[in-house]
Design a protein around this motif. Structure first.
Motif, PDB file in Angstrom:
ATOM      1  N   GLY A   1       0.815  -1.215   0.000  1.00 14.67           N
ATOM      2  CA  GLY A   1       0.000   0.000   0.000  1.00 14.67           C
ATOM      3  C   GLY A   1       0.842   1.255   0.000  1.00 14.67           C
ATOM      4  N   ARG A   2       1.984   1.235   0.679  1.00  9.15           N
ATOM      5  CA  ARG A   2       2.840   2.419   0.704  1.00  9.15           C
ATOM      6  C   ARG A   2       3.475   2.676  -0.652  1.00  9.15           C
ATOM      7  NH1 ARG A   2       6.387   4.518   5.748  1.00  9.15           N
ATOM      8  NH2 ARG A   2       7.099   6.447   4.778  1.00  9.15           N
ATOM      9  N   ARG A   3       3.602   1.665  -1.484  1.00  9.29           N
ATOM     10  CA  ARG A   3       4.158   1.833  -2.822  1.00  9.29           C
ATOM     11  C   ARG A   3       3.079   1.874  -3.893  1.00  9.29           C
ATOM     12  NH1 ARG A   3       9.304   0.531  -4.008  1.00  9.29           N
ATOM     13  NH2 ARG A   3       8.651  -0.655  -5.848  1.00  9.29           N
ATOM     14  N   SER A   4       1.825   1.927  -3.451  1.00  8.62           N
ATOM     15  CA  SER A   4       0.716   1.919  -4.410  1.00  8.62           C
ATOM     16  C   SER A   4       0.646   3.234  -5.185  1.00  8.62           C
ATOM     17  CB  SER A   4      -0.601   1.676  -3.664  1.00  8.62           C
ATOM     18  OG  SER A   4      -1.700   1.775  -4.551  1.00  8.62           O
ATOM     19  N   ARG A   5       0.083   3.164  -6.382  1.00  6.97           N
ATOM     20  CA  ARG A   5      -0.130   4.355  -7.197  1.00  6.97           C
ATOM     21  C   ARG A   5      -1.431   5.067  -6.842  1.00  6.97           C
ATOM     22  NH1 ARG A   5       1.541   1.986 -13.220  1.00  6.97           N
ATOM     23  NH2 ARG A   5       3.707   1.449 -12.683  1.00  6.97           N
ATOM     24  N   LEU A   6      -2.261   4.423  -6.033  1.00  6.50           N
ATOM     25  CA  LEU A   6      -3.507   5.045  -5.605  1.00  6.50           C
ATOM     26  C   LEU A   6      -3.223   5.962  -4.419  1.00  6.50           C
ATOM     27  CD1 LEU A   6      -5.847   1.917  -5.754  1.00  6.50           C
ATOM     28  CD2 LEU A   6      -5.541   3.691  -7.495  1.00  6.50           C
ATOM     29  N   PRO A   7      -3.464   7.250  -4.548  1.00  6.27           N
ATOM     30  CA  PRO A   7      -3.097   8.195  -3.468  1.00  6.27           C
ATOM     31  C   PRO A   7      -3.745   7.867  -2.130  1.00  6.27           C
ATOM     32  CG  PRO A   7      -3.634   9.370  -5.493  1.00  6.27           C
ATOM     33  CD  PRO A   7      -4.029   7.951  -5.721  1.00  6.27           C
ATOM     34  N   VAL A   8      -5.026   7.478  -2.127  1.00  3.78           N
ATOM     35  CA  VAL A   8      -5.717   7.206  -0.871  1.00  3.78           C
ATOM     36  C   VAL A   8      -5.075   6.020  -0.152  1.00  3.78           C
ATOM     37  CG1 VAL A   8      -7.912   6.568   0.179  1.00  3.78           C
ATOM     38  CG2 VAL A   8      -7.866   8.178  -1.741  1.00  3.78           C
ATOM     39  N   VAL A   9      -4.829   4.955  -0.899  1.00  2.00           N
ATOM     40  CA  VAL A   9      -4.220   3.763  -0.304  1.00  2.00           C
ATOM     41  C   VAL A   9      -2.815   4.078   0.187  1.00  2.00           C
ATOM     42  CG1 VAL A   9      -3.450   1.407  -0.772  1.00  2.00           C
ATOM     43  CG2 VAL A   9      -5.610   2.229  -1.732  1.00  2.00           C
TER      44      VAL A   9
ATOM     45  N   GLY B   1       0.331   6.891   6.730  1.00  4.35           N
ATOM     46  CA  GLY B   1      -0.139   7.413   8.013  1.00  4.35           C
ATOM     47  C   GLY B   1      -0.148   6.355   9.097  1.00  4.35           C
ATOM     48  N   TYR B   2      -0.624   5.160   8.766  1.00  2.27           N
ATOM     49  CA  TYR B   2      -0.654   4.089   9.759  1.00  2.27           C
ATOM     50  C   TYR B   2       0.758   3.732  10.212  1.00  2.27           C
ATOM     51  CZ  TYR B   2      -1.185  -0.566  11.757  1.00  2.27           C
ATOM     52  OH  TYR B   2      -1.119  -1.647  12.588  1.00  2.27           O
ATOM     53  N   ILE B   3       1.661   3.538   9.264  1.00  6.15           N
ATOM     54  CA  ILE B   3       3.016   3.120   9.607  1.00  6.15           C
ATOM     55  C   ILE B   3       3.717   4.170  10.450  1.00  6.15           C
ATOM     56  CG2 ILE B   3       5.294   2.615   8.633  1.00  6.15           C
ATOM     57  CD1 ILE B   3       3.852   1.316   6.264  1.00  6.15           C
ATOM     58  N   GLU B   4       3.621   5.432  10.055  1.00  5.75           N
ATOM     59  CA  GLU B   4       4.342   6.476  10.776  1.00  5.75           C
ATOM     60  C   GLU B   4       3.751   6.728  12.156  1.00  5.75           C
ATOM     61  OE1 GLU B   4       7.129   7.572   9.823  1.00  5.75           O
ATOM     62  OE2 GLU B   4       7.034   6.556   7.882  1.00  5.75           O
ATOM     63  N   ILE B   5       2.434   6.646  12.280  1.00  4.84           N
ATOM     64  CA  ILE B   5       1.809   6.869  13.592  1.00  4.84           C
ATOM     65  C   ILE B   5       2.180   5.749  14.554  1.00  4.84           C
ATOM     66  CG2 ILE B   5      -0.399   6.945  14.807  1.00  4.84           C
ATOM     67  CD1 ILE B   5      -1.550   8.435  12.415  1.00  4.84           C
TER      68      ILE B   5
ATOM     69  N   ALA C   1       3.385  -4.913  12.942  1.00  4.47           N
ATOM     70  CA  ALA C   1       3.090  -4.892  11.512  1.00  4.47           C
ATOM     71  C   ALA C   1       3.690  -3.665  10.848  1.00  4.47           C
ATOM     72  CB  ALA C   1       1.578  -4.942  11.285  1.00  4.47           C
ATOM     73  N   ALA C   2       3.719  -2.543  11.558  1.00  7.35           N
ATOM     74  CA  ALA C   2       4.292  -1.321  10.994  1.00  7.35           C
ATOM     75  C   ALA C   2       5.795  -1.470  10.772  1.00  7.35           C
ATOM     76  CB  ALA C   2       4.001  -0.138  11.922  1.00  7.35           C
ATOM     77  N   TYR C   3       6.495  -2.090  11.709  1.00  4.19           N
ATOM     78  CA  TYR C   3       7.944  -2.282  11.558  1.00  4.19           C
ATOM     79  C   TYR C   3       8.251  -3.285  10.452  1.00  4.19           C
ATOM     80  CZ  TYR C   3       8.912   0.420  15.751  1.00  4.19           C
ATOM     81  OH  TYR C   3       9.023   1.441  16.669  1.00  4.19           O
TER      82      TYR C   3
ATOM     83  N   ILE D   1       9.808  -4.923   4.670  1.00  5.91           N
ATOM     84  CA  ILE D   1       9.390  -5.510   3.391  1.00  5.91           C
ATOM     85  C   ILE D   1       9.434  -4.464   2.289  1.00  5.91           C
ATOM     86  CG2 ILE D   1       7.447  -6.595   2.186  1.00  5.91           C
ATOM     87  CD1 ILE D   1       6.682  -7.904   4.804  1.00  5.91           C
ATOM     88  N   ARG D   2       9.108  -3.213   2.612  1.00  5.62           N
ATOM     89  CA  ARG D   2       9.190  -2.158   1.594  1.00  5.62           C
ATOM     90  C   ARG D   2      10.621  -1.997   1.101  1.00  5.62           C
ATOM     91  NH1 ARG D   2       9.986   3.491   1.300  1.00  5.62           N
ATOM     92  NH2 ARG D   2      10.491   3.562   3.521  1.00  5.62           N
ATOM     93  N   GLY D   3      11.583  -2.106   2.002  1.00  3.44           N
ATOM     94  CA  GLY D   3      12.982  -2.064   1.579  1.00  3.44           C
ATOM     95  C   GLY D   3      13.317  -3.209   0.643  1.00  3.44           C
TER      96      GLY D   3
END
Length: 367
Positions: free
Chosen positions: A185-193, A199-203, A245-247, A252-254
């Motif tokens: 979702g963080r690498r998605s092309r959909l702005p909302v997703v 926001g979830y990960i950083e919070i 899950a956030a960590y 996984i994004r890396g």
């Protein structure tokens, strides 16, 4: 006159033996030799004293608490007396065979699931689903009772090592699944997703685990309707997996960012959909790269289960604290924490050992 060249192949030199590599690593240079001698000197001072405390001067049952307090060695009589309390906490002593059997089934299911030789086989995921469904059902009956003639044990009395293993296993497995979707979702092309995932990960990463556990234990019951009662164990479990899950998502994004662009283009050339390319090509390669970092998070999360003691849940560390607060054994506590630390060490070492074997298997498969 022509000189004939030899057709015999030139063999590469034999690799050095492990003993030579070890000796070279320890004494191959002045710096290495100095560090090795310094470490040996420290060990020469510490190990004899540790052996004397743990073995030579140690006290075993039927040593009394007074003799343990006055003695100079380890009081293993305390562990003999409190081992059941440390391992199983408030669970009824006459029913301790049930959590032992439940943990054996649980660990057996984990061992079967970790068999990488079966990965990729067609019916393996279905087999694991059936296996885990059966293990969870049997373990729930064993731990809770109330059926098949078993004495009913409420959730409030589940404590000790079984609670630690359950929180860690459920929390890490749920967090792993959620983290994959968060990373995508963080690498998605959909702005909302994308922005919701960011926001979830950083919070979540911006607050400590203790605060989330407090919110799950104190704030959540106030927000929920009075008729909806969720057990404290379940609330702590949800807080645990949401936090890690956030960590995991950032790890996984890396891994996703390390995948070459050609892999995406190859999936497009094969007319794969987004989810097909992620499931079959991109995500498996990203997970291979992130194995060391993910195992590091798993080990950290397993140890962080001890934080549930703050919200009055008696995990392994909580039962250890309860054992040291016994007035009869007041003043004897070092042995309890050594015993608990060895249990944590065994589980963490097993995870580290498995990750190293898994890395070798992945590299062999790639070659």
């Amino acid at each position: 006159m022509a000189v004939e060249r030899s057709t015999m192949p030139v063999l590469p030199p034999a690799p050095p033996s492990r003993s030579r590599v070890l000796v070279k690593g320890l004494f191959g240079s002045v710096t290495n030799t100095a560090i090795t001698l310094a470490i040996l000197a420290v060990l020469a001072v510490i190990l004899p004293e540790l052996f004397r405390w743990a073995v030579l001067d140690s006290l075993w049952a039927p040593a009394s608490p007074q003799s343990c307090i006055q003695g100079d060695g380890a009081c293993w009589a305390f562990i003999q007396d409190k081992a059941r309390l440390i391992l199983f906490g408030r669970y009824p002593p006459a029913e301790h065979w049930r959590p032992i059997l439940a943990m054996a089934l649980w660990m057996g299911a984990i061992a079967v699931s970790a068999d990488w030789r079966q990965w990729g086989r067609r019916h393996w995921p279905r087999f694991l689903l059936v296996l885990w469904a059966a293990v969870l059902l049997v373990d729930a009956v064993l731990m809770a009772g109330g059926a098949f003639g078993l004495r009913e044990v409420p959730l409030e009395m589940w404590s000790g090592l079984p609670l630690t293993i359950m929180i860690a296993t459920f929390g890490l497995s749920s967090a792993f699944v959620l983290s994959i979707f968060l990373a995508l979702g963080r690498r998605s092309r959909l702005p909302v997703v994308r922005w919701l995932s960011i926001g979830y990960i950083e919070i979540i990463r911006g607050v400590p685990l203790i605060s989330i556990l407090f919110m799950a234990a104190v704030v959540l019951p106030i927000i929920l309707p009075p008729d909806l009662v969720i057990d404290k164990i379940v609330r702590a479990q949800v807080a645990f997996f949401l936090f890690f899950a956030a960590y995991m998502a950032e790890t996984i994004r890396g891994g996703l960012q390390s995948i070459p662009k050609g892999q995406y283009e190859a999936a497009d050339a094969l007319a794969m959909s987004y989810w097909q390319s992620m499931r079959r090509i991109i995500v498996p390669q990203a997970l291979r790269v992130t194995v060391p970092s993910m195992v590091n998070i798993f080990i950290s999360a397993f140890k962080d289960t001890s934080l549930v003691v703050i919200i009055s849940m008696h995990d392994l560390l909580g039962t250890t604290n309860a054992a040291t607060n016994d007035p009869v054994w007041l003043g004897v506590y070092v042995e309890a924490y050594v015993f608990t630390a060895l249990i944590y060490l065994v589980f963490c070492f097993m995870m580290s050992w498995y990750s190293q074997r898994l890395e070798v298997h992945i590299k062999t498969g790639r070659r």
